[in-house]
Scaffold this motif. Structure first.
Motif, PDB file in Angstrom:
ATOM      1  N   GLY A   1     -13.050  -4.778 -37.911  1.00  0.00           N
ATOM      2  CA  GLY A   1     -14.503  -4.753 -37.941  1.00  0.00           C
ATOM      3  C   GLY A   1     -15.007  -3.502 -37.240  1.00  0.00           C
ATOM      4  N   VAL A   2     -16.029  -2.868 -37.805  1.00  0.00           N
ATOM      5  CA  VAL A   2     -16.536  -1.601 -37.269  1.00  0.00           C
ATOM      6  C   VAL A   2     -18.029  -1.722 -37.006  1.00  0.00           C
ATOM      7  CG1 VAL A   2     -16.863   0.862 -37.697  1.00  0.00           C
ATOM      8  CG2 VAL A   2     -14.790  -0.283 -38.532  1.00  0.00           C
TER       9      VAL A   2
ATOM     10  N   PRO B   1     -13.311   4.681 -38.392  1.00  0.00           N
ATOM     11  CA  PRO B   1     -12.161   4.937 -37.519  1.00  0.00           C
ATOM     12  C   PRO B   1     -10.868   4.372 -38.090  1.00  0.00           C
ATOM     13  CG  PRO B   1     -13.402   3.079 -36.684  1.00  0.00           C
ATOM     14  CD  PRO B   1     -14.151   3.580 -37.880  1.00  0.00           C
ATOM     15  N   VAL B   2     -10.519   4.818 -39.293  1.00  0.00           N
ATOM     16  CA  VAL B   2      -9.287   4.394 -39.954  1.00  0.00           C
ATOM     17  C   VAL B   2      -8.667   5.614 -40.637  1.00  0.00           C
ATOM     18  CG1 VAL B   2     -10.072   2.017 -40.329  1.00  0.00           C
ATOM     19  CG2 VAL B   2     -10.491   3.743 -42.093  1.00  0.00           C
TER      20      VAL B   2
ATOM     21  N   SER C   1      -5.695   3.786 -46.079  1.00  0.00           N
ATOM     22  CA  SER C   1      -5.038   2.751 -45.266  1.00  0.00           C
ATOM     23  C   SER C   1      -5.647   1.371 -45.435  1.00  0.00           C
ATOM     24  CB  SER C   1      -5.104   3.150 -43.785  1.00  0.00           C
ATOM     25  OG  SER C   1      -6.459   3.219 -43.342  1.00  0.00           O
ATOM     26  N   VAL C   2      -6.683   1.226 -46.253  1.00  0.00           N
ATOM     27  CA  VAL C   2      -7.432  -0.023 -46.357  1.00  0.00           C
ATOM     28  C   VAL C   2      -7.218  -0.657 -47.728  1.00  0.00           C
ATOM     29  CG1 VAL C   2      -9.751  -1.037 -46.353  1.00  0.00           C
ATOM     30  CG2 VAL C   2      -9.157   0.749 -44.707  1.00  0.00           C
TER      31      VAL C   2
ATOM     32  N   LEU D   1     -15.644   5.201 -47.762  1.00  0.00           N
ATOM     33  CA  LEU D   1     -14.828   4.054 -48.184  1.00  0.00           C
ATOM     34  C   LEU D   1     -13.767   4.491 -49.184  1.00  0.00           C
ATOM     35  CD1 LEU D   1     -17.614   1.368 -48.564  1.00  0.00           C
ATOM     36  CD2 LEU D   1     -15.718   1.266 -46.952  1.00  0.00           C
ATOM     37  N   ARG D   2     -14.149   5.400 -50.055  1.00  0.00           N
ATOM     38  CA  ARG D   2     -13.182   5.926 -51.038  1.00  0.00           C
ATOM     39  C   ARG D   2     -12.050   6.651 -50.327  1.00  0.00           C
ATOM     40  NH1 ARG D   2      -9.959   7.297 -54.186  1.00  0.00           N
ATOM     41  NH2 ARG D   2     -10.162   7.895 -56.383  1.00  0.00           N
ATOM     42  N   ARG D   3     -12.373   7.397 -49.280  1.00  0.00           N
ATOM     43  CA  ARG D   3     -11.329   8.082 -48.500  1.00  0.00           C
ATOM     44  C   ARG D   3     -10.395   7.086 -47.830  1.00  0.00           C
ATOM     45  NH1 ARG D   3      -9.996   8.449 -43.510  1.00  0.00           N
ATOM     46  NH2 ARG D   3     -11.863   7.362 -42.752  1.00  0.00           N
TER      47      ARG D   3
END
Length: 210
Positions: free
Chosen positions: A22-23, A53-54, A58-59, A81-83
């Motif tokens: 969670g961010v 912060p990821v 990685s998601v 989010l795409r990154r």
């Protein structure tokens, strides 16, 4: 064997070592989230939607719920989010379209003035709901589903919490966007009789092409 044909237990094993992150950037919200999310695989990180912060790619899954209506650059958040997402990652986006806000009243003009204040002053990105599919595709996502729901509020107390009926009426009067006498009479009449308000919520499910 196709993934959907594998035994269910293998699906559980696949997610066994994954984490939920969670961010938020607000210290009070972070403290409350950490208090409530006291689980070994739940992480709460300080950060911003425009600079998550990821690590890159990685998601696997992401949910953004009533956030883009507030940020300065919704397209930038979707690019972030795409990154962060891996190929095949799925994101869920949910945002209201405040242009669709209605409040039932015999004084239709004041109800319209309230909606106009909400869309031009109170909410930064008032029409973000309808823009979600286009912005997601422009960011490189494939849109799999678009769902609209219409929450209906029959109590003025709930409407004061979600569409911000009371506070935005006060602010509209203070800013001169609503006549004071008429605005107070309008709100008083809503408080006394049967109440109904509604708006349209857009939910978009999108994925990163594999």
């Amino acid at each position: 064997m196709r993934p959907r044909d594998r035994p269910r237990r293998s699906g559980r094993r696949r997610w066994r070592n994954r984490s939920v992150i969670g961010v938020d950037r607000d210290p009070a919200m972070l403290a409350e989230a950490r208090r409530m999310a006291d689980r070994p695989r739940v992480q709460v990180r300080s950060g911003d939607a425009g600079s998550l912060p990821v690590e890159d790619h990685s998601v696997d899954r992401a949910r953004v719920d009533r956030v883009l209506m507030h940020v300065p650059d919704p397209a930038g958040v979707l690019a972030e989010l795409r990154r962060a997402g891996r190929p095949g990652a799925v994101i869920g986006l949910a945002e209201p379209d405040w242009d669709t806000l209605i409040v039932d009243s015999d004084d239709v003009d004041t109800s319209r003035a309230f909606t106009r204040y909400t869309t031009t002053r109170a909410v930064r990105n008032a029409t973000i709901g309808r823009r979600l599919p286009r912005l997601a595709e422009e960011a490189g996502f494939t849109v799999d589903a678009i769902v609209t729901t219409t929450p209906v509020f029959r109590g003025i107390e709930v409407a004061d919490q979600i569409p911000g009926l009371g506070r935005n009426t006060r602010r509209a009067i203070e800013s001169g966007d609503m006549d004071e006498g008429r605005g107070r009479r309008w709100f008083a009449s809503l408080s006394q009789g049967p109440f109904l308000a509604s708006f349209t919520l857009f939910t978009v499910v999108a994925r990163i092409p594999a």
